[in-house]
Scaffold this motif. Structure first.
Motif, mmCIF file in Angstrom:
data_model
loop_
_atom_site.group_PDB
_atom_site.id
_atom_site.type_symbol
_atom_site.label_atom_id
_atom_site.label_comp_id
_atom_site.label_asym_id
_atom_site.label_seq_id
_atom_site.Cartn_x
_atom_site.Cartn_y
_atom_site.Cartn_z
ATOM 1 N N TRP A 263 0.820 -1.223 0.000
ATOM 2 C CA TRP A 263 0.000 0.000 0.000
ATOM 3 C C TRP A 263 0.847 1.263 0.000
ATOM 4 O O TRP A 263 0.519 2.226 -0.689
ATOM 5 C CB TRP A 263 -0.982 0.010 1.175
ATOM 6 N N TYR A 264 1.941 1.287 0.737
ATOM 7 C CA TYR A 264 2.768 2.502 0.809
ATOM 8 C C TYR A 264 3.432 2.775 -0.531
ATOM 9 O O TYR A 264 3.406 3.906 -1.017
ATOM 10 C CB TYR A 264 3.806 2.359 1.930
ATOM 11 N N SER A 265 3.981 1.758 -1.151
ATOM 12 C CA SER A 265 4.606 1.927 -2.472
ATOM 13 C C SER A 265 3.586 2.383 -3.501
ATOM 14 O O SER A 265 3.868 3.262 -4.331
ATOM 15 C CB SER A 265 5.250 0.621 -2.931
ATOM 16 N N LYS A 266 2.396 1.794 -3.458
ATOM 17 C CA LYS A 266 1.348 2.182 -4.404
ATOM 18 C C LYS A 266 0.932 3.630 -4.196
ATOM 19 O O LYS A 266 0.701 4.367 -5.164
ATOM 20 C CB LYS A 266 0.149 1.246 -4.281
ATOM 21 N N ALA A 267 0.829 4.049 -2.956
ATOM 22 C CA ALA A 267 0.453 5.429 -2.660
ATOM 23 C C ALA A 267 1.527 6.408 -3.119
ATOM 24 O O ALA A 267 1.217 7.462 -3.689
ATOM 25 C CB ALA A 267 0.187 5.590 -1.165
ATOM 26 N N ILE A 268 2.785 6.077 -2.889
ATOM 27 C CA ILE A 268 3.887 6.936 -3.337
ATOM 28 C C ILE A 268 3.877 7.047 -4.856
ATOM 29 O O ILE A 268 4.014 8.134 -5.427
ATOM 30 C CB ILE A 268 5.251 6.396 -2.846
ATOM 31 N N GLU A 269 3.690 5.925 -5.542
ATOM 32 C CA GLU A 269 3.656 5.940 -7.005
ATOM 33 C C GLU A 269 2.498 6.793 -7.515
ATOM 34 O O GLU A 269 2.675 7.591 -8.449
ATOM 35 C CB GLU A 269 3.536 4.519 -7.543
ATOM 36 N N GLU A 270 1.334 6.659 -6.899
ATOM 37 C CA GLU A 270 0.185 7.470 -7.307
ATOM 38 C C GLU A 270 0.469 8.954 -7.099
ATOM 39 O O GLU A 270 0.158 9.782 -7.955
ATOM 40 C CB GLU A 270 -1.055 7.054 -6.511
ATOM 41 N N LEU B 112 2.830 10.152 -9.814
ATOM 42 C CA LEU B 112 2.143 10.301 -11.096
ATOM 43 C C LEU B 112 1.270 11.557 -11.120
ATOM 44 O O LEU B 112 1.227 12.271 -12.134
ATOM 45 C CB LEU B 112 1.307 9.060 -11.408
ATOM 46 N N LEU B 113 0.593 11.846 -10.012
ATOM 47 C CA LEU B 113 -0.209 13.059 -9.936
ATOM 48 C C LEU B 113 0.663 14.306 -10.058
ATOM 49 O O LEU B 113 0.299 15.269 -10.726
ATOM 50 C CB LEU B 113 -1.008 13.092 -8.630
ATOM 51 N N TRP B 114 1.811 14.296 -9.418
ATOM 52 C CA TRP B 114 2.726 15.427 -9.480
ATOM 53 C C TRP B 114 3.251 15.613 -10.904
ATOM 54 O O TRP B 114 3.317 16.732 -11.404
ATOM 55 C CB TRP B 114 3.879 15.211 -8.496
ATOM 56 N N GLU C 79 1.754 14.725 -13.709
ATOM 57 C CA GLU C 79 0.658 15.273 -14.509
ATOM 58 C C GLU C 79 0.467 16.759 -14.249
ATOM 59 O O GLU C 79 0.275 17.534 -15.170
ATOM 60 C CB GLU C 79 -0.656 14.519 -14.223
ATOM 61 N N LYS C 80 0.525 17.159 -12.995
ATOM 62 C CA LYS C 80 0.366 18.569 -12.641
ATOM 63 C C LYS C 80 1.454 19.415 -13.272
ATOM 64 O O LYS C 80 1.194 20.497 -13.804
ATOM 65 C CB LYS C 80 0.388 18.729 -11.117
ATOM 66 N N GLU C 81 2.677 18.931 -13.256
ATOM 67 C CA GLU C 81 3.797 19.687 -13.812
ATOM 68 C C GLU C 81 3.733 19.767 -15.335
ATOM 69 O O GLU C 81 4.191 20.735 -15.922
ATOM 70 C CB GLU C 81 5.126 19.092 -13.360
ATOM 71 N N LYS C 82 3.164 18.747 -15.987
ATOM 72 C CA LYS C 82 3.027 18.780 -17.436
ATOM 73 C C LYS C 82 2.073 19.888 -17.866
ATOM 74 O O LYS C 82 2.264 20.515 -18.894
ATOM 75 C CB LYS C 82 2.495 17.438 -17.953
ATOM 76 N N ILE C 83 1.018 20.113 -17.058
ATOM 77 C CA ILE C 83 0.031 21.149 -17.375
ATOM 78 C C ILE C 83 0.653 22.522 -17.258
ATOM 79 O O ILE C 83 0.382 23.420 -18.051
ATOM 80 C CB ILE C 83 -1.197 21.019 -16.448
ATOM 81 N N ASN C 84 1.500 22.718 -16.259
ATOM 82 C CA ASN C 84 2.136 24.029 -16.034
ATOM 83 C C ASN C 84 3.225 24.159 -17.018
ATOM 84 O O ASN C 84 3.859 24.827 -17.477
ATOM 85 C CB ASN C 84 2.667 24.148 -14.612
#
Length: 52
Positions: free
Chosen positions: A33-40, A43-45, A47-52
């Motif tokens: 669960w911890y590894s999956k949460a870190i990976e998620e 990935l969110l970060w 995606e956010k940086e690609k938009i900016n």
């Protein structure tokens, strides 16, 4: 299939504790669960940086 990489990071204790609380409540008892949460979060970060 992509391979996983083991990494070692250092983060502020309070940040880690808050992240673990939220991640655990979302992921419950999933294996890795911890590894999956870190990976998620990473990935969110990304995606956010690609938009900016």
């Amino acid at each position: 299939m992509s391979q996983n990489r083991r990494v070692t990071i250092s983060v502020n204790n309070d940040v880690d504790l808050n992240f673990r609380k939220i991640a655990f409540s979302k992921m419950l008892f999933l294996t890795g669960w911890y590894s999956k949460a870190i990976e998620e979060a990473m990935l969110l970060w990304i995606e956010k940086e690609k938009i900016n």
